[in-house]
Design a protein around this motif. Structure first.
Motif, PDB file in Angstrom:
ATOM      1  N   PRO A  83     106.419  25.466  35.707  1.00  0.00           N
ATOM      2  CA  PRO A  83     105.246  25.697  36.570  1.00  0.00           C
ATOM      3  C   PRO A  83     105.385  24.955  37.890  1.00  0.00           C
ATOM      4  O   PRO A  83     105.947  23.860  37.953  1.00  0.00           O
ATOM      5  N   PRO A  84     104.893  25.553  38.985  1.00  0.00           N
ATOM      6  CA  PRO A  84     105.052  24.929  40.309  1.00  0.00           C
ATOM      7  C   PRO A  84     104.297  23.615  40.415  1.00  0.00           C
ATOM      8  O   PRO A  84     103.235  23.429  39.830  1.00  0.00           O
ATOM      9  N   ILE A  85     104.887  22.704  41.182  1.00  0.00           N
ATOM     10  CA  ILE A  85     104.277  21.415  41.480  1.00  0.00           C
ATOM     11  C   ILE A  85     103.840  21.430  42.939  1.00  0.00           C
ATOM     12  O   ILE A  85     104.628  21.751  43.833  1.00  0.00           O
ATOM     13  N   THR A  86     102.587  21.106  43.177  1.00  0.00           N
ATOM     14  CA  THR A  86     102.031  21.117  44.526  1.00  0.00           C
ATOM     15  C   THR A  86     101.924  19.695  45.056  1.00  0.00           C
ATOM     16  O   THR A  86     101.454  18.802  44.360  1.00  0.00           O
ATOM     17  N   HIS A  87     102.383  19.520  46.279  1.00  0.00           N
ATOM     18  CA  HIS A  87     102.313  18.204  46.928  1.00  0.00           C
ATOM     19  C   HIS A  87     101.687  18.370  48.308  1.00  0.00           C
ATOM     20  O   HIS A  87     102.091  19.233  49.089  1.00  0.00           O
ATOM     21  N   ILE A  88     100.673  17.559  48.587  1.00  0.00           N
ATOM     22  CA  ILE A  88     100.011  17.580  49.885  1.00  0.00           C
ATOM     23  C   ILE A  88     100.683  16.553  50.781  1.00  0.00           C
ATOM     24  O   ILE A  88     100.693  15.359  50.485  1.00  0.00           O
ATOM     25  N   GLU A  89     101.264  17.012  51.861  1.00  0.00           N
ATOM     26  CA  GLU A  89     101.946  16.128  52.800  1.00  0.00           C
ATOM     27  C   GLU A  89     101.087  15.949  54.053  1.00  0.00           C
ATOM     28  O   GLU A  89     100.856  16.906  54.807  1.00  0.00           O
ATOM     29  N   PRO A  90     100.571  14.729  54.290  1.00  0.00           N
ATOM     30  CA  PRO A  90      99.745  14.504  55.485  1.00  0.00           C
ATOM     31  C   PRO A  90     100.542  14.721  56.759  1.00  0.00           C
ATOM     32  O   PRO A  90     101.733  14.409  56.834  1.00  0.00           O
ATOM     33  N   ARG A  91      99.889  15.237  57.774  1.00  0.00           N
ATOM     34  CA  ARG A  91     100.504  15.435  59.074  1.00  0.00           C
ATOM     35  C   ARG A  91      99.841  14.563  60.144  1.00  0.00           C
ATOM     36  O   ARG A  91     100.044  14.782  61.333  1.00  0.00           O
ATOM     37  N   ARG A  92      99.037  13.616  59.702  1.00  0.00           N
ATOM     38  CA  ARG A  92      98.376  12.726  60.657  1.00  0.00           C
ATOM     39  C   ARG A  92      98.465  11.284  60.181  1.00  0.00           C
ATOM     40  O   ARG A  92      98.279  10.991  58.999  1.00  0.00           O
ATOM     41  N   THR A 135      90.865  12.144  52.609  1.00  0.00           N
ATOM     42  CA  THR A 135      91.796  12.089  51.475  1.00  0.00           C
ATOM     43  C   THR A 135      93.213  12.499  51.848  1.00  0.00           C
ATOM     44  O   THR A 135      94.180  12.066  51.199  1.00  0.00           O
ATOM     45  N   ASN A 136      93.394  13.326  52.857  1.00  0.00           N
ATOM     46  CA  ASN A 136      94.717  13.856  53.187  1.00  0.00           C
ATOM     47  C   ASN A 136      95.378  13.155  54.356  1.00  0.00           C
ATOM     48  O   ASN A 136      96.422  13.604  54.828  1.00  0.00           O
ATOM     49  N   ASP A 137      94.789  12.072  54.853  1.00  0.00           N
ATOM     50  CA  ASP A 137      95.361  11.345  55.987  1.00  0.00           C
ATOM     51  C   ASP A 137      96.040  10.067  55.520  1.00  0.00           C
ATOM     52  O   ASP A 137      95.613   9.443  54.554  1.00  0.00           O
ATOM     53  N   ARG A 138      97.095   9.709  56.222  1.00  0.00           N
ATOM     54  CA  ARG A 138      97.688   8.384  56.053  1.00  0.00           C
ATOM     55  C   ARG A 138      96.921   7.439  56.967  1.00  0.00           C
ATOM     56  O   ARG A 138      96.885   7.632  58.175  1.00  0.00           O
ATOM     57  N   ALA A 152      97.433  -3.304  57.547  1.00  0.00           N
ATOM     58  CA  ALA A 152      98.009  -2.362  56.573  1.00  0.00           C
ATOM     59  C   ALA A 152      98.675  -1.228  57.332  1.00  0.00           C
ATOM     60  O   ALA A 152      98.074  -0.676  58.261  1.00  0.00           O
ATOM     61  N   PRO A 153      99.902  -0.871  56.977  1.00  0.00           N
ATOM     62  CA  PRO A 153     100.559   0.272  57.619  1.00  0.00           C
ATOM     63  C   PRO A 153      99.919   1.572  57.150  1.00  0.00           C
ATOM     64  O   PRO A 153      99.275   1.612  56.097  1.00  0.00           O
ATOM     65  N   PRO A 154     100.082   2.642  57.903  1.00  0.00           N
ATOM     66  CA  PRO A 154      99.491   3.917  57.470  1.00  0.00           C
ATOM     67  C   PRO A 154     100.121   4.424  56.181  1.00  0.00           C
ATOM     68  O   PRO A 154     101.337   4.482  56.042  1.00  0.00           O
ATOM     69  N   SER A 155      99.278   4.764  55.224  1.00  0.00           N
ATOM     70  CA  SER A 155      99.742   5.289  53.940  1.00  0.00           C
ATOM     71  C   SER A 155      98.577   6.006  53.271  1.00  0.00           C
ATOM     72  O   SER A 155      97.438   5.953  53.730  1.00  0.00           O
ATOM     73  N   ARG A 156      98.889   6.645  52.151  1.00  0.00           N
ATOM     74  CA  ARG A 156      97.852   7.309  51.368  1.00  0.00           C
ATOM     75  C   ARG A 156      97.340   6.421  50.237  1.00  0.00           C
ATOM     76  O   ARG A 156      96.577   6.882  49.394  1.00  0.00           O
ATOM     77  N   GLU A 157      97.739   5.173  50.232  1.00  0.00           N
ATOM     78  CA  GLU A 157      97.237   4.221  49.234  1.00  0.00           C
ATOM     79  C   GLU A 157      95.871   3.723  49.678  1.00  0.00           C
ATOM     80  O   GLU A 157      95.703   2.575  50.098  1.00  0.00           O
ATOM     81  N   HIS A 158      94.886   4.606  49.586  1.00  0.00           N
ATOM     82  CA  HIS A 158      93.564   4.274  50.111  1.00  0.00           C
ATOM     83  C   HIS A 158      92.872   3.193  49.288  1.00  0.00           C
ATOM     84  O   HIS A 158      92.035   2.456  49.837  1.00  0.00           O
ATOM     85  N   ASP A 159      93.186   3.100  48.018  1.00  0.00           N
ATOM     86  CA  ASP A 159      92.570   2.047  47.203  1.00  0.00           C
ATOM     87  C   ASP A 159      92.990   0.660  47.699  1.00  0.00           C
ATOM     88  O   ASP A 159      92.161  -0.253  47.804  1.00  0.00           O
ATOM     89  N   SER A 193     106.685   6.492  63.226  1.00  0.00           N
ATOM     90  CA  SER A 193     105.983   7.605  62.587  1.00  0.00           C
ATOM     91  C   SER A 193     106.550   8.940  63.064  1.00  0.00           C
ATOM     92  O   SER A 193     106.804   9.138  64.254  1.00  0.00           O
ATOM     93  N   ASP A 194     106.747   9.849  62.105  1.00  0.00           N
ATOM     94  CA  ASP A 194     107.213  11.195  62.440  1.00  0.00           C
ATOM     95  C   ASP A 194     106.106  12.230  62.316  1.00  0.00           C
ATOM     96  O   ASP A 194     106.371  13.433  62.359  1.00  0.00           O
ATOM     97  N   ARG A 195     104.866  11.785  62.155  1.00  0.00           N
ATOM     98  CA  ARG A 195     103.747  12.711  62.037  1.00  0.00           C
ATOM     99  C   ARG A 195     103.403  13.284  63.406  1.00  0.00           C
ATOM    100  O   ARG A 195     103.414  12.571  64.417  1.00  0.00           O
ATOM    101  N   PRO A 196     103.104  14.585  63.460  1.00  0.00           N
ATOM    102  CA  PRO A 196     102.815  15.196  64.763  1.00  0.00           C
ATOM    103  C   PRO A 196     101.465  14.793  65.346  1.00  0.00           C
ATOM    104  O   PRO A 196     101.237  14.962  66.540  1.00  0.00           O
ATOM    105  N   ASP A 197     100.572  14.264  64.529  1.00  0.00           N
ATOM    106  CA  ASP A 197      99.231  13.917  64.985  1.00  0.00           C
ATOM    107  C   ASP A 197      98.985  12.437  64.709  1.00  0.00           C
ATOM    108  O   ASP A 197      99.126  11.976  63.580  1.00  0.00           O
ATOM    109  N   LYS A 198      98.615  11.686  65.771  1.00  0.00           N
ATOM    110  CA  LYS A 198      98.348  10.251  65.643  1.00  0.00           C
ATOM    111  C   LYS A 198      96.994   9.952  66.271  1.00  0.00           C
ATOM    112  O   LYS A 198      96.710  10.406  67.381  1.00  0.00           O
ATOM    113  N   LEU A 199      96.202   9.152  65.554  1.00  0.00           N
ATOM    114  CA  LEU A 199      94.827   8.896  65.993  1.00  0.00           C
ATOM    115  C   LEU A 199      94.476   7.437  65.755  1.00  0.00           C
ATOM    116  O   LEU A 199      94.801   6.870  64.706  1.00  0.00           O
TER     117      LEU A 199
END
Length: 335
Positions: A83-92, A135-138, A152-159, A193-199
């Motif tokens: 079965p397919p595995i889905t991964h959400i990759e942040p772009r910001r 939820t989808n942003d680093r 803290a560096p940008p990451s998805r470790e929001h906890d 950072s290689d993300r196309p969107d930075k804020l």
């Protein structure tokens, strides 16, 4: 789900039959027959093929056909797709820069229960709610006072980010405000950072009075590097003191980088500002799908090898069983 990479190879399945039908019969170059044991050979030649021998021959042909089919199946490269595995990759990459100067300890903000709370506690509550919605942003964190430093560096470790945010204290970075240095540290943090969107969301309750890098110059550098800056002034602009919010500078910083500038004078307004930024900043992430693959070609190869071994053993059995009788027969007719 099982799939084959090269299913067209099954078109070669009738190839042995076509070769048997159309290729010429092989004839050895020498037609003379020399037999050293005439008597023994005569008995073997005079034997007629029995129905059992014919059945074995047909079984051998069927066995060869099965081996050929299994080899073609292996060459077609069967594989089981899981079965397919889905991964959400942040772009910001999103950075929250929070003023940690001494003035953020002022208990002049009314909490939801009516009690007075400090400015920093109100900011941490609003920022925490904002992090939960993204939820989808680093997300990373920068604190600034006399100097700016990454928390803290940008990451998805929001906890983990929430825990670091909860541990921040007013005055831990000094008593003053370094807006320009906060932008500079953010640029350094996002340098790889290689993300196309930075804020960057920059919040302060005062004006710049300690930066080594001019805030407007820092804003121009940020604009050149693709960093958008939203600014939030938390406090009053008409106090007539050095601790008043420098709204014009915050507006110019946001304008240079293509961001927006906001002003909040209480807890409710601050939470509304973060909700507004959340609304005007669309979630930017791409969905990556992958299907784990398990190769199965080894199964038909193993089966074909087993059948081939069985055929070889079946061919050896008659000769092994008749060899002693042949030698006895030869020995009886020796002169």
């Amino acid at each position: 789900m099982i799939q084959f990479d090269y299913p067209w190879l099954w078109l070669l399945l009738p190839l042995p039959l076509l070769a048997y039908r159309w290729l010429p019969t092989y004839r050895p170059p020498h037609r003379k027959l020399r037999v050293p044991f005439t008597v023994a050979f005569k008995g073997r030649v005079e034997q007629r093929a029995s129905p059992l021998t014919a059945g074995i021959s047909r079984a051998g042909l069927a066995l060869r056909g099965m081996i050929w089919a299994l080899l073609l199946t292996a060459a077609a490269r069967p594989a089981y797709l899981e079965p397919p595995i889905t991964h959400i990759e942040p772009r910001r990459d999103l950075i929250l820069a929070i003023d940690l100067s001494q003035s953020m300890s002022e208990p002049d903000v009314t909490a939801s229960d009516g009690a007075d709370t400090t400015r920093l506690d109100a900011v941490k509550r609003a920022a925490s709610q904002f992090i939960n919605r993204r939820t989808n942003d680093r997300i990373g964190l920068v604190g600034f006072g006399d100097r700016a430093f990454p928390l803290a560096p940008p990451s998805r470790e929001h906890d983990s980010l929430q825990q670091i945010l909860a541990m921040t204290e007013s005055g831990m970075a000094g008593a003053n405000t370094a807006l320009g240095d906060a932008i500079g540290v953010t640029l350094k943090l996002l340098e790889q950072s290689d993300r196309p969107d930075k804020l960057l969301i920059l919040l302060t309750d005062g004006n710049d009075n300690r930066s080594r890098l001019d805030p407007l110059q820092a804003a121009r550098i940020a604009n050149n590097r693709g960093l958008t800056v939203h600014t939030i002034g938390f406090g009053r602009t008409d106090t007539g003191t050095d601790e008043a919010v420098d709204a014009p500078t915050l507006e110019r910083i946001a304008g240079i980088t293509g961001g927006q500038s906001f002003l909040a004078t209480d807890r409710t307004a601050l939470e509304r500002v973060y909700r507004t930024i959340d609304a005007v900043t669309p979630h930017n992430a791409e969905e990556l799908r992958a299907r784990p693959r398990r190769e199965l070609f080894w199964i038909p190869v193993l089966m074909a090898s087993g059948l081939l071994l069985l055929q070889v053993l079946a061919g050896l059995m008659p000769s092994l069983g008749q060899r002693p009788a042949r030698w006895r027969e030869v020995e009886r007719h020796e002169p």
